[in-house]
Every structure is written in C-alpha cells, then in structure tokens.
Scaffold this active site. Structure first.
Site, short mmCIF file in Angstrom:
data_model
loop_
_atom_site.label_atom_id
_atom_site.label_comp_id
_atom_site.label_asym_id
_atom_site.label_seq_id
_atom_site.Cartn_x
_atom_site.Cartn_y
_atom_site.Cartn_z
N GLY A 31 -71.76 33.84 26.95
CA GLY A 31 -70.31 34.05 27.02
C GLY A 31 -69.60 33.60 25.76
O GLY A 31 -70.22 33.44 24.70
N GLY A 36 -70.09 40.02 17.69
CA GLY A 36 -71.56 40.05 17.70
C GLY A 36 -72.10 40.45 19.06
O GLY A 36 -72.92 41.37 19.18
N HIS A 37 -71.60 39.78 20.10
CA HIS A 37 -72.03 40.13 21.46
C HIS A 37 -71.66 41.58 21.78
O HIS A 37 -72.44 42.32 22.38
CB HIS A 37 -71.34 39.23 22.49
CG HIS A 37 -71.63 37.77 22.36
ND1 HIS A 37 -70.71 36.87 21.92
CD2 HIS A 37 -72.75 37.06 22.66
CE1 HIS A 37 -71.23 35.66 21.94
NE2 HIS A 37 -72.47 35.73 22.38
N GLY A 147 -79.91 39.49 19.45
CA GLY A 147 -79.38 39.55 18.09
C GLY A 147 -80.30 38.88 17.08
O GLY A 147 -80.86 37.82 17.35
N LYS A 149 -79.30 37.34 14.69
CA LYS A 149 -78.64 36.05 14.38
C LYS A 149 -79.55 34.89 14.80
O LYS A 149 -79.68 33.89 14.10
CB LYS A 149 -77.30 35.99 15.11
CG LYS A 149 -76.66 34.63 15.25
CD LYS A 149 -76.00 34.25 13.98
CE LYS A 149 -75.34 32.89 13.95
NZ LYS A 149 -75.35 32.05 15.11
P1 AMP Z 1 -75.37 33.57 22.78
O1 AMP Z 1 -74.22 33.86 23.69
O2 AMP Z 1 -75.01 32.75 21.61
O3 AMP Z 1 -76.59 33.09 23.54
O4 AMP Z 1 -75.80 34.97 22.17
C1 AMP Z 1 -76.13 36.05 22.99
C2 AMP Z 1 -76.77 37.12 22.15
O5 AMP Z 1 -75.86 37.53 21.13
C3 AMP Z 1 -78.04 36.64 21.44
O6 AMP Z 1 -79.02 37.67 21.48
C4 AMP Z 1 -77.54 36.39 20.03
O7 AMP Z 1 -78.56 36.51 19.05
C5 AMP Z 1 -76.51 37.48 19.88
N1 AMP Z 1 -75.56 37.14 18.82
C6 AMP Z 1 -74.89 35.97 18.66
N2 AMP Z 1 -74.16 36.00 17.51
C7 AMP Z 1 -74.36 37.21 16.95
C8 AMP Z 1 -73.90 37.85 15.77
N3 AMP Z 1 -73.07 37.26 14.92
N4 AMP Z 1 -74.33 39.11 15.51
C9 AMP Z 1 -75.18 39.74 16.37
N5 AMP Z 1 -75.66 39.19 17.49
C10 AMP Z 1 -75.27 37.95 17.79
#
Ligand code: AMP
Length: 285
Positions: A31, A36-37, A147, A149
């Site tokens: 969340g 990015g998400h 991602g 990332k």
């Molecule tokens: P998180 O909510 O941080 O667990 O991220 C959820 C998904 O979004 C994971 O697969 C991350 O790698 C991806 N993600 C987070 N930040 C970015 C970004 N800046 N660009 C692309 N994907 C992202």
C-alpha cells in the site's frame, strides 16, 4: 472493484474467475501507492482478465527495530488509485488472519538471501517469501508482477517459484522515478527536505556507472569506486552497500562478463530512512 478481507472469500473469487476462463494476475503491495505501484497494475492489467492487488503490510518482513508501526497506511486513497488503475479486486487481509495464533510455517530461500539487503535485514526475505507464497496459494494467479526496484526480491521470488515447481508467470516491471531520478518509494515521505534534495545522488551514481560500462569499462572495482565517489559528495546519506553481482546467484563480479546488477543501499542521517536503488548492466532481471 471488490475489497476482500477474508482469505477464503479471496480464494473463492479467484477460482470462480478462473473457472469462467479468466486469467488472474496478482500485484502484491504494502500500500501507500505511488506511480511505481500503479505502473505494475497497468502492466498486469494488460495481461489478464481479473486483476487482484494485495494490500498487506507484512509484519513478518520487518525487523524488530524497523518501521512496521509507522509505515503509511492511506487505505481509502489506495483503493481509489487501484480502482482507477484497472484493479478488479483488492485483497487486504488482517495480520491476525494471515498469521493466526500458533502460526509456525515459513519458507526460506537459502544463500541468495544472506547478501545485499539480507545482510542487514536477517529475517526480511524469509518474511517476503512466506507472505508471497501464501498470497500465491490464496489468489492462485497465473501471472504475478514485481518491481525491479526491489531487485533482490525479484531474484529470490524467481528462485522460489523455480525451486518449488510453481507454475505461474513472473513479470518484472521497470523502476519508476521522480523527475530528478529518485526511485519512487512509499518510504520517501520520511525524508527531510535536505535528505530529499540529496537523495537523487543515488540514481546519479548509477547513471554514471552505466556510462562507464557503455564506454567499455568491465572492472567491478573501477565502477564501484566511481559510484562511491559520487555518493561521498552527499552529506546526508551514508552508504550501506554498493555491490556488483550476477543476477541469478548474487555472487560479486570482479569482471562484468555477464548480466550484472549494481545494487545500492544507503541510509539518511536525519530521518534514518533506508533507500535502495539499482541498475542492470548487459541484460534484464
Ligand atoms: P511495496 O509496496 O513497497 O512492497 O512494493 C510493491 C511492489 O511495487 C514491489 O514489487 C516493488 O518492487 C514495486 N515497486 C516499488 N517501488 C517501485 C518503483 N519505484 N518502480 C516500480 N516498482 C516499484
């Protein structure tokens, strides 16, 4: 868009969608959504007929001194953004349903979880693989999008899927950045003004590394030195690691003669925010 809390209801919804011939995709998130998400959701929505986004701040992947309690949780805004990005269902289970009393089962991918981020976050990847496997079992997606990332996370999940003979397709999505290059992250809101101003140095150092590589440099140490010298110009960020490794076993590469991941982790010195970023040279994840 449906919002589902119960694991059983989520399983039923997904199986019903699949029985009617729909392809199910899952985008796992914690969340606090940003572009990015949303880019992951867009990529997934083009590949499926039923798009599920999980929204779960997974306690098992946070260390005891980490930011589990203060992690941002703007639930309603997340629901609006996810729906606008084409999501059909948000799966937002309660921690007590994912990890009920007497919960005892964890999945650990060995070796490749001890380096990079795993070195300073010992139980992190065990928490990630456990929750991702649980989400895969509940949602049974044919496709899941992660991602770049979180590059080590991608490598670890790929290994788990391969090692455990799981039959779903993993898609890796590119890193989405702010205009000044800073990789988007839900944790960027923790940055002070001065830290935020300096944070793009990380991306800048990776761009410089790529330039060296494109000009023919293949020495891992020479590229690392250049990256470090750029990061050293910052007063607000301290380097935790700069590593150049192969993209399967995460072994250090002295000579870059195969696809290489340059991974950086830094910590800012006012808010103590951990920032990670990376680039792949000579290939993809
Ligand atoms: P998180 O909510 O941080 O667990 O991220 C959820 C998904 O979004 C994971 O697969 C991350 O790698 C991806 N993600 C987070 N930040 C970015 C970004 N800046 N660009 C692309 N994907 C992202």
């Amino acid at each position: 868009m449906k919002i589902v809390e119960s694991c059983q209801e989520m399983s039923n919804l997904s199986l019903t969608a699949q029985k009617s011939g729909r392809r199910v995709a899952l985008v796992p998130t914690m969340g606090a959504l940003h572009e990015g998400h949303l880019s992951l959701l867009k990529i997934a929505s083009r590949q499926c007929d039923f798009l599920v986004m999980s929204l779960f701040v997974n306690p098992a992947q946070f260390g005891p001194k980490e930011d589990l309690c203060k992690y941002p949780r703007p639930f309603e805004r997340d629901c609006e953004l996810a729906e606008a990005a084409g999501c059909d269902c948000i799966f937002a289970p309660k921690p007590s349903d994912m990890y009920p009393e007497n919960y005892s089962t964890y999945v650990s991918v060995e070796n490749i979880t001890n380096t990079l981020c795993g070195a300073s976050r010992p139980a992190h990847f065990r928490g990630v693989t456990t929750v991702v496997l649980k989400l895969f079992n509940i949602v049974s997606p044919q496709i899941a999008v992660f991602g770049q990332k979180d590059a080590q996370q991608v490598i670890v999940i790929k290994r788990m899927v391969q090692d455990l003979n799981m039959s779903l397709q993993l898609i890796t999505a590119p890193i989405i950045r702010e205009n000044d290059g800073l990789a988007m992250s839900s944790r960027n809101v923790y940055l002070s003004e001065d830290e935020r101003r300096e944070a793009p140095l990380i991306c800048k150092s990776l761009t410089e590394a790529k330039k060296l590589y494109d000009d023919g440099e293949r020495s891992g140490q020479a590229i690392k030195n250049r990256v470090q010298s750029i990061l050293d110009t910052g007063r607000m960020i301290k380097t935790e690691y700069i590593e150049i490794v192969d993209t399967v076993c995460i072994n250090p590469l002295e000579k870059i003669d195969k696809p290489a991941l340059i991974a950086i982790a830094c910590r800012t010195n006012e808010s103590g925010t951990r920032l990670i970023d990376n680039i792949i040279l000579g290939g993809d994840l």
